[in-house]
Design a protein around this motif. Sequence first.
Motif, PDB file in Angstrom:
ATOM      1  N   GLY A 197       0.834  -1.191   0.000  1.00  0.00           N
ATOM      2  CA  GLY A 197       0.000   0.000   0.000  1.00  0.00           C
ATOM      3  C   GLY A 197       0.870   1.242   0.000  1.00  0.00           C
ATOM      4  O   GLY A 197       1.994   1.239   0.513  1.00  0.00           O
ATOM      5  N   ILE A 198       0.345   2.319  -0.577  1.00  0.00           N
ATOM      6  CA  ILE A 198       1.067   3.588  -0.630  1.00  0.00           C
ATOM      7  C   ILE A 198       0.882   4.322   0.699  1.00  0.00           C
ATOM      8  O   ILE A 198      -0.248   4.451   1.195  1.00  0.00           O
ATOM      9  CB  ILE A 198       0.565   4.460  -1.790  1.00  0.00           C
ATOM     10  N   VAL A 199       1.975   4.777   1.285  1.00  0.00           N
ATOM     11  CA  VAL A 199       1.904   5.506   2.549  1.00  0.00           C
ATOM     12  C   VAL A 199       1.071   6.769   2.347  1.00  0.00           C
ATOM     13  O   VAL A 199       1.254   7.521   1.387  1.00  0.00           O
ATOM     14  CB  VAL A 199       3.320   5.867   3.048  1.00  0.00           C
ATOM     15  N   ASP A 242     -19.669 -10.650   2.097  1.00  0.00           N
ATOM     16  CA  ASP A 242     -18.359 -10.009   2.063  1.00  0.00           C
ATOM     17  C   ASP A 242     -18.446  -8.613   2.676  1.00  0.00           C
ATOM     18  O   ASP A 242     -19.404  -7.864   2.427  1.00  0.00           O
ATOM     19  CB  ASP A 242     -17.842  -9.905   0.629  1.00  0.00           C
ATOM     20  N   THR A 243     -17.425  -8.264   3.460  1.00  0.00           N
ATOM     21  CA  THR A 243     -17.366  -6.957   4.107  1.00  0.00           C
ATOM     22  C   THR A 243     -16.074  -6.259   3.703  1.00  0.00           C
ATOM     23  O   THR A 243     -14.980  -6.731   4.038  1.00  0.00           O
ATOM     24  CB  THR A 243     -17.403  -7.091   5.636  1.00  0.00           C
ATOM     25  N   PRO A 244     -16.142  -5.140   2.959  1.00  0.00           N
ATOM     26  CA  PRO A 244     -14.910  -4.401   2.623  1.00  0.00           C
ATOM     27  C   PRO A 244     -14.414  -3.621   3.842  1.00  0.00           C
ATOM     28  O   PRO A 244     -15.199  -3.021   4.578  1.00  0.00           O
ATOM     29  CB  PRO A 244     -15.351  -3.471   1.496  1.00  0.00           C
ATOM     30  N   ILE A 245     -13.115  -3.630   4.053  1.00  0.00           N
ATOM     31  CA  ILE A 245     -12.506  -2.954   5.205  1.00  0.00           C
ATOM     32  C   ILE A 245     -11.399  -2.048   4.685  1.00  0.00           C
ATOM     33  O   ILE A 245     -10.454  -2.511   4.039  1.00  0.00           O
ATOM     34  CB  ILE A 245     -11.941  -3.968   6.212  1.00  0.00           C
ATOM     35  N   GLU A 246     -11.519  -0.766   4.961  1.00  0.00           N
ATOM     36  CA  GLU A 246     -10.519   0.207   4.542  1.00  0.00           C
ATOM     37  C   GLU A 246      -9.382   0.249   5.560  1.00  0.00           C
ATOM     38  O   GLU A 246      -9.615   0.373   6.764  1.00  0.00           O
ATOM     39  CB  GLU A 246     -11.145   1.596   4.399  1.00  0.00           C
ATOM     40  N   ILE A 247      -8.147   0.148   5.067  1.00  0.00           N
ATOM     41  CA  ILE A 247      -6.956   0.164   5.914  1.00  0.00           C
ATOM     42  C   ILE A 247      -6.119   1.376   5.529  1.00  0.00           C
ATOM     43  O   ILE A 247      -5.693   1.510   4.381  1.00  0.00           O
ATOM     44  CB  ILE A 247      -6.117  -1.120   5.745  1.00  0.00           C
ATOM     45  N   ALA A 248      -5.879   2.270   6.481  1.00  0.00           N
ATOM     46  CA  ALA A 248      -5.042   3.443   6.240  1.00  0.00           C
ATOM     47  C   ALA A 248      -3.579   3.078   6.469  1.00  0.00           C
ATOM     48  O   ALA A 248      -3.220   2.562   7.522  1.00  0.00           O
ATOM     49  CB  ALA A 248      -5.457   4.589   7.163  1.00  0.00           C
ATOM     50  N   ILE A 249      -2.738   3.328   5.487  1.00  0.00           N
ATOM     51  CA  ILE A 249      -1.303   3.048   5.581  1.00  0.00           C
ATOM     52  C   ILE A 249      -0.619   4.322   6.079  1.00  0.00           C
ATOM     53  O   ILE A 249      -0.429   5.279   5.318  1.00  0.00           O
ATOM     54  CB  ILE A 249      -0.728   2.596   4.230  1.00  0.00           C
ATOM     55  N   ASP A 250      -0.261   4.312   7.360  1.00  0.00           N
ATOM     56  CA  ASP A 250       0.293   5.512   7.979  1.00  0.00           C
ATOM     57  C   ASP A 250       1.804   5.596   7.918  1.00  0.00           C
ATOM     58  O   ASP A 250       2.374   6.676   8.103  1.00  0.00           O
ATOM     59  CB  ASP A 250      -0.150   5.594   9.452  1.00  0.00           C
ATOM     60  N   HIS A 251       2.488   4.471   7.716  1.00  0.00           N
ATOM     61  CA  HIS A 251       3.944   4.509   7.722  1.00  0.00           C
ATOM     62  C   HIS A 251       4.497   3.456   6.782  1.00  0.00           C
ATOM     63  O   HIS A 251       3.800   2.518   6.373  1.00  0.00           O
ATOM     64  CB  HIS A 251       4.481   4.273   9.144  1.00  0.00           C
ATOM     65  N   GLY A 252       5.758   3.607   6.432  1.00  0.00           N
ATOM     66  CA  GLY A 252       6.416   2.624   5.594  1.00  0.00           C
ATOM     67  C   GLY A 252       6.744   1.365   6.370  1.00  0.00           C
ATOM     68  O   GLY A 252       6.693   1.334   7.601  1.00  0.00           O
TER      69      GLY A 252
END
Length: 711
Positions: A197-199, A242-252
């Motif tokens: 994922g992109i930070v 199915d349940t979509p779950i958003e994940i925030a990429i906060d760091h590398g």
Amino acid sequence: MNAALTFAPMAPLWVLAAGVALAVAMAALAAWRRSPGWALRAAAFAALLFALANPSLVRESRTPLADVAFVVVDASESQTIGDRAAETEAAAEGLNAALAALAARGGVEAPLDVRTLRLAPGTGAADDQGTRLLGALADAAADVAPDRISGAVLITDGQAHDLDALQGFPGPVHVLATGREGEADLRLALRTAPAYGIVGETVTAIARIMPLGTAPAGETREILVSIDGGPPRRVPASVGADTPIEIAIDHGGANVVELYAPPREGELTDRNNRAVFTVNGVRDRLRVLLVSGEPHPGERTWRNLLKADPSVDLVHFTILRPPSKQDGTPVFELSLIAFPTRELFLEKVDEFDLIIFDRYRRRGVLPTPYLANVARYVREGGAVLLAEGDAFAGVESLYRTPLADVIPVRPTAQVFEEAYLPELTESGRRHPVTAGLEDAPRRLAHIDPSALGDDLPEDAPWGRWYRHVEVEPLSGETVMTGAQGSPLLVLDRVGEGRVAVLASDQAWLWTRGHEGGGPQSELLRRLAHWLMKEPELEEEALTVEVAGAQLTVERRSIGDGPSGLTVAAPSGAETAARFESVAPGLWRAVVEVDEQGLFRLDDGEMTAVAAVGPPSPREFEDPVSSFEPLAPLTASTGGGTIRLAAAGDFALPDMRRVREGRAAEGRGWFGLPRREAYTVDEVRLTALAPGWAMLLLTAGLLLAAWRVEGR
């Protein structure tokens, strides 16, 4: 003693058949012609043919062999749910007692050898093979002749994960099922999970709460989402969808995501309610703004370092002509690019991951509000590096601007113009930015010894510098010192951002190989990456690597280090481990585990999580007790199935011995066929038609026939 009649013909069967046909024809012809000796001649032919057939009486002395019955006790982890363990042990004890009594009743004529197999829980923390029930039975049966196997009884919850390990069995396979009828459970299954994922952006994972057994679909539940062990976020989910779950990429680096579905009332276990996956955070592009106050030898060093990294977008400006310079040169003869100060320092400053001021001095290029905005940028998560020359000690210093609020040092107005050897402080030997730099090899192979200073120590790890601005530390960590022990490199965290001050502009001497050079490239690379919050350079970190059933835990710290480590297993059991120092600022602990699932590690200050095997082991993929997985085997072998706790009562089936080929199961009972296998101790062979006796008999009969016919 057993006897049987056998034949060992002295001639081929077709010869005997032809002889019989000839004898019958001749006897019939003689009888038709009313020959008085036809019966005697027929008897002579019969004696001759009987002798050619060579009959013998075989008598064997036999010893009966015991029939073998297997009892397979499933003691896997799913058998620890509810009362299954107690039911299993009670069934094993009662069944063995019943089979022992059955063997005693059979006596010598029908002996029974009962062999009990216990399937140990799990097959190792790193090898998630589930319940290898039929494989254990197949291995045990391989040591016994098939004609001795009377059958097998499996005490299990019905969940076996090696159904293809037993293709056939010579006896009936019966199943005693633990658990209750109508059990219900929910399992959290991870449908898709992104690997990268992109930070600063979000990625989407898809999970589903699976209904098992009699659990209803469609009801609304929730999934708790935790990243790196942080506070959970609640996401509503519908069972079976199915349940979509958003994940925030906060760091590398590694972002460990844990999903957990709280158990419903009446659920069998929550061991299958977790899912863990790792998203590696990568930066799309690292944007760096390099502002050089004037051309100098170290400017190219910075530029080459940053341009060599393909992930860095570098914006570099060198101030060649400050506004204060008035020399009468016509404007149309100038070919300089105007410095877009407003665009860079007001409108787009937040787009940069790092701002480097390289020998920058106040000369009216950046107004005070712009520098105040840079200070705001740092407090809100930005990064600034000051690589300063002698101007930092004078009236043109950046310390005399609003940036002073975030700068961790104060210049004393003194500049050391003398040779000195940069040295790591005790904190610097621990800090990941500078740890191990002294061990970097010097480039002395092609250096003329006469080029080295006479007063340079032989064991000096690198060459010397000759200019240093004296500063007083106000905050942060001093990791390197210079002339007269004054701070040379200071690192600090300000709000959400980071600041570093290098109080010298002569790091380029190491690049040029002066007095053997030094690890300038490595130092500046680490420094820039620490400022941009790369996780591998965090000074306080707890990391864990999983290799099989072994956890290797590393703790980095610039303090005194951790006192101990607590490892919480998926079952809730906690074990303590001790760290061992392996390098300055680095401690390591190795922990052997014997469970599968999610482990939590805590050293009193920091926490981490690690998944050994799957977070929801295969053993708990479907813990609902069921006959279905083993139904094809019991049907093909003629076995039966009985639930131990049917209708609330615990009852064992009646065990019986049955004849081979008869039904081996019925209402409330299981049967074990009598195989009647034996060994032969002695064989006696008695000839029934000795050659000499049959020759005399044949001759006598023919002589008698001749006498009768001669009269």
